[in-house]
Design an enzyme around this catalytic site. Structure first.
Site, PDB file in Angstrom:
ATOM      1  N   CYS A   1      18.890  58.089 -11.900  1.00  0.00           N
ATOM      2  CA  CYS A   1      19.599  58.844 -10.419  1.00  0.00           C
ATOM      3  C   CYS A   1      18.893  58.458  -9.640  1.00  0.00           C
ATOM      4  O   CYS A   1      17.273  59.682  -9.581  1.00  0.00           O
ATOM      5  CB  CYS A   1      20.348  59.549 -11.404  1.00  0.00           C
ATOM      6  SG  CYS A   1      20.651  60.707  -9.494  1.00  0.00           S
TER       7      CYS A   1
ATOM      8  N   CYS B   1      26.181  57.531 -12.639  1.00  0.00           N
ATOM      9  CA  CYS B   1      26.358  59.210 -12.604  1.00  0.00           C
ATOM     10  C   CYS B   1      28.108  59.118 -12.793  1.00  0.00           C
ATOM     11  O   CYS B   1      29.221  59.563 -11.873  1.00  0.00           O
ATOM     12  CB  CYS B   1      26.521  60.088 -11.144  1.00  0.00           C
ATOM     13  SG  CYS B   1      26.938  62.063 -11.533  1.00  0.00           S
TER      14      CYS B   1
ATOM     15  N   GLU C   1      40.142  49.487   0.067  1.00  0.00           N
ATOM     16  CA  GLU C   1      39.963  50.759   0.405  1.00  0.00           C
ATOM     17  C   GLU C   1      41.110  51.222  -0.425  1.00  0.00           C
ATOM     18  O   GLU C   1      41.285  52.076  -1.657  1.00  0.00           O
ATOM     19  CB  GLU C   1      39.579  51.609   1.501  1.00  0.00           C
ATOM     20  CG  GLU C   1      38.185  51.352   2.024  1.00  0.00           C
ATOM     21  CD  GLU C   1      37.362  51.969   0.688  1.00  0.00           C
ATOM     22  OE1 GLU C   1      37.518  52.806  -0.236  1.00  0.00           O
ATOM     23  OE2 GLU C   1      36.182  51.630   0.732  1.00  0.00           O
TER      24      GLU C   1
ATOM     25  N   CYS D   1      19.719  67.388  -8.438  1.00  0.00           N
ATOM     26  CA  CYS D   1      20.558  68.020  -9.244  1.00  0.00           C
ATOM     27  C   CYS D   1      20.437  68.907 -10.083  1.00  0.00           C
ATOM     28  O   CYS D   1      20.183  68.788 -10.777  1.00  0.00           O
ATOM     29  CB  CYS D   1      20.979  66.433  -9.931  1.00  0.00           C
ATOM     30  SG  CYS D   1      22.156  67.271 -10.619  1.00  0.00           S
TER      31      CYS D   1
ATOM     32  N   CYS E   1      20.788  59.308 -15.610  1.00  0.00           N
ATOM     33  CA  CYS E   1      20.447  60.675 -15.380  1.00  0.00           C
ATOM     34  C   CYS E   1      19.372  59.881 -14.985  1.00  0.00           C
ATOM     35  O   CYS E   1      18.138  60.098 -13.955  1.00  0.00           O
ATOM     36  CB  CYS E   1      20.284  62.064 -15.553  1.00  0.00           C
ATOM     37  SG  CYS E   1      21.389  63.102 -16.002  1.00  0.00           S
TER      38      CYS E   1
END
Ligand code: SF4
Length: 551
Positions: free
Chosen positions: A301, A291, A135, A307, A298
């Site tokens: 997705c 995205c 991370e 959305c 899209c």
């Protein structure tokens, strides 16, 4: 508690308002918006007695409101500056979002070394360490770049204890080229704190991680707590910002405190308590692979049906094709009123060419400030054991703390006096030098997070004429091979490329062969060998020993 108040308002608002009607406009609901701003600043003491702790998992995600609190919450909601249009309506909608996202993630997730390591690790501290390193490295850095660094890091320091006993020099050396060097330093400081003060155990919750570990902010704490320890806590990184802003059509400045709070609240509402780590990774994965900022896919997705950005694009296309009679049966906010704090301001109209990429919006950032530096590659081409170049260590704090660089001075953009100042700097490290040999070779620009730094690059080859005096602490003569593996920044590697491309007899296209030419092929004359002996104050055989000597 004060930070939770906006989320509670939003959650309750989503429950109570249930926007289902055709073509809704949020300005009607907010007719008393200005009055409501005063009202919505409900003090934490007013909310606190009945405010459950979602984060700690002591309440269901959508609880029934006690009567008194419900009345107060309703009063707040009616004056809330956030339209339910930007929120999730109810548990059913949240559940569908989770299910769609997680089943997509189970099918499509990338095989990444930190995921493999965390999934296969049964020891919670080792698992947390594996997540923590990834991370921190992934902040501001792309996955493709991080993979190699992560693999080498975990090979070198497979446990927190290994990292805690490493030197900062070694950390900087491995981090070299990854940028934002303070990240590596803070990571090591965190490992030392865990080992020396926390009994070798990584804190288990986002709150304690953020509180106890240096360099661990809200995002990193949430990621470690959810992925390594299964805490149901949401996270918001750049990818999640993009996904949430699009899914809920949030067009206000995503860098503002208010929008940020709303996004964290949404993330907390959405995170799946049964699979929090997977959910958070799925949301980030969606932003990274589907995205995406410029060319979102899209059609592939998993949450397209929910959305609002996608719905808005379809509606705008219908309107543009003039095939939309009257009012469409879709929800919308009322961006033109300027009252909704999550809509784009009226001064920023919809851009047809951007499509869903109208979201998110960021206020224009101040450009990085411009600075100028003069730097010089000082070389002993005929030193015994191969040509050597002088590097000096930067201060222990500030930009590029502790890294090695060519002797440099801050310079005026006009270039006045930089040559003289640079020569003085060089002589402070290497003794008297022939000024006439100092050549300007070109310039290199490198942008750090907030500074655009232009290096005026000079070169000076000693040609065996001037014996170097004793090298002072904080300076080292490195071979080219050592230079390439030392703790130097990317900017310095750019500077060195200019030097190699410009020095006499060097062909730009053959830098590699120049760098790797074995020194044993050179046969200095006996006289040169005598002179060379002056050029060899220290000739350690590896950079690690150089580095440890410098500590
Ligand atoms: S439908 Fe498009 S804009 Fe919406 S979340 Fe999916 S990829 Fe992003």
């Amino acid at each position: 508690m004060t930070r939770r108040a906006p989320r509670l308002r939003g959650v309750w608002g989503a429950i109570m308002k249930k926007p289902r009607t055709a073509v809704r406009s949020c300005h009607q609901k907010q007719a008393s918006g200005h009055e409501g701003r005063e009202k919505q600043v409900l003090s934490s003491s007013q909310v606190k007695p009945s405010t459950p702790d979602v984060r700690a998992g002591t309440m269901p995600k959508f609880p029934e409101a006690p009567a008194g609190l419900a009345r107060r919450q309703k009063e707040v909601v009616l004056r809330d500056p956030v339209s339910p249009y930007h929120l999730f309506r109810d548990t059913a909608e949240v559940t569908v979002f989770r299910e769609n996202l997680l089943s997509w993630y189970d099918r499509e997730k990338r095989d990444l070394p930190w995921r493999r390591r965390a999934e296969g690790e049964v020891d919670p501290d080792r698992r947390a360490y594996a997540v923590w390193v990834s991370e921190v490295m992934l902040q501001q850095t792309q996955v493709a770049t991080v993979i190699d660094y992560y693999t080498r890091w975990m090979q070198k320091w497979p446990t927190l204890q290994d990292l805690a006993s490493a030197s900062l020099e070694e950390v900087n050396q491995l981090w070299a080229g990854l940028g934002y060097y303070s990240r590596g330093r803070r990571l090591q400081e965190g490992a030392q704190k865990v080992v020396e003060e926390l009994g070798g155990h990584v804190p288990h919750t986002a709150e304690t991680l953020q509180k106890l570990l240096p360099g661990v902010g809200r995002y990193t704490a949430g990621a470690i707590a959810s992925i390594a320890f299964g805490q149901a806590t949401g996270v918001v990184d750049g990818n999640v910002v993009r996904v949430l802003c699009r899914v809920r059509a949030i067009g206000a400045d995503s860098g503002s405190t208010f929008v940020s709070q709303q996004l964290w609240s949404l993330a907390q509402q959405l995170v799946d308590p049964a699979r929090p780590g997977d959910f958070n990774q799925a949301a980030m994965e969606l932003g990274a692979t589907v995205c995406t900022p410029q060319h979102p896919r899209c059609s592939q997705c998993p949450v397209q049906s929910m959305c609002r950005a996608h719905q808005r694009v379809e509606r705008e296309q219908l309107v543009a094709s003039q095939s939309l009679p009257g009012s469409p049966d879709v929800e919308e906010c009322a961006p033109s009123t300027g009252q909704c704090q999550l809509c784009a301001p009226p001064t920023e109209p919809w851009d047809q060419t951007l499509g869903v990429a109208n979201f998110p919006r960021k206020a224009s950032r101040r450009p990085p400030r411009e600075e100028c530096s003069a730097t010089c590659v000082l070389e002993q081409p005929r030193a015994l054991g191969g040509a050597r170049i002088l590097l000096v260590q930067r201060p222990k704090s500030g930009l590029l703390a502790g890294l090695w660089e060519f002797p440099s001075v801050t310079a005026e953009p006009s270039g006045q006096c930089q040559r003289e100042a640079l020569l003085r700097e060089l002589q402070s490290w290497a003794g008297p030098l022939p000024a006439t040999h100092l050549q300007h070779l070109g310039q290199v620009a490198h942008t750090f997070s907030h500074i655009k730094l232009t290096y005026q690059v000079y070169g000076l080859a000693l040609e065996g004429q001037i014996p170097v005096t004793i090298t002072p602490p904080g300076a080292r003569w490195l071979t080219r091979e050592e230079f390439h593996t030392a703790a130097v920044s990317t900017a310095m590697k750019k500077v060195f490329r200019v030097y190699e491309g410009q020095r006499p007899g060097t062909c730009k296209g053959s830098k590699r062969s120049q760098v790797s030419a074995p020194s044993t092929q050179r046969k200095p004359s006996p006289g040169q060998q005598v002179l060379d002996s002056f050029f060899r104050p220290h000739h350690p055989t590896d950079v690690s020993s150089l580095n440890s000597m410098a500590q």
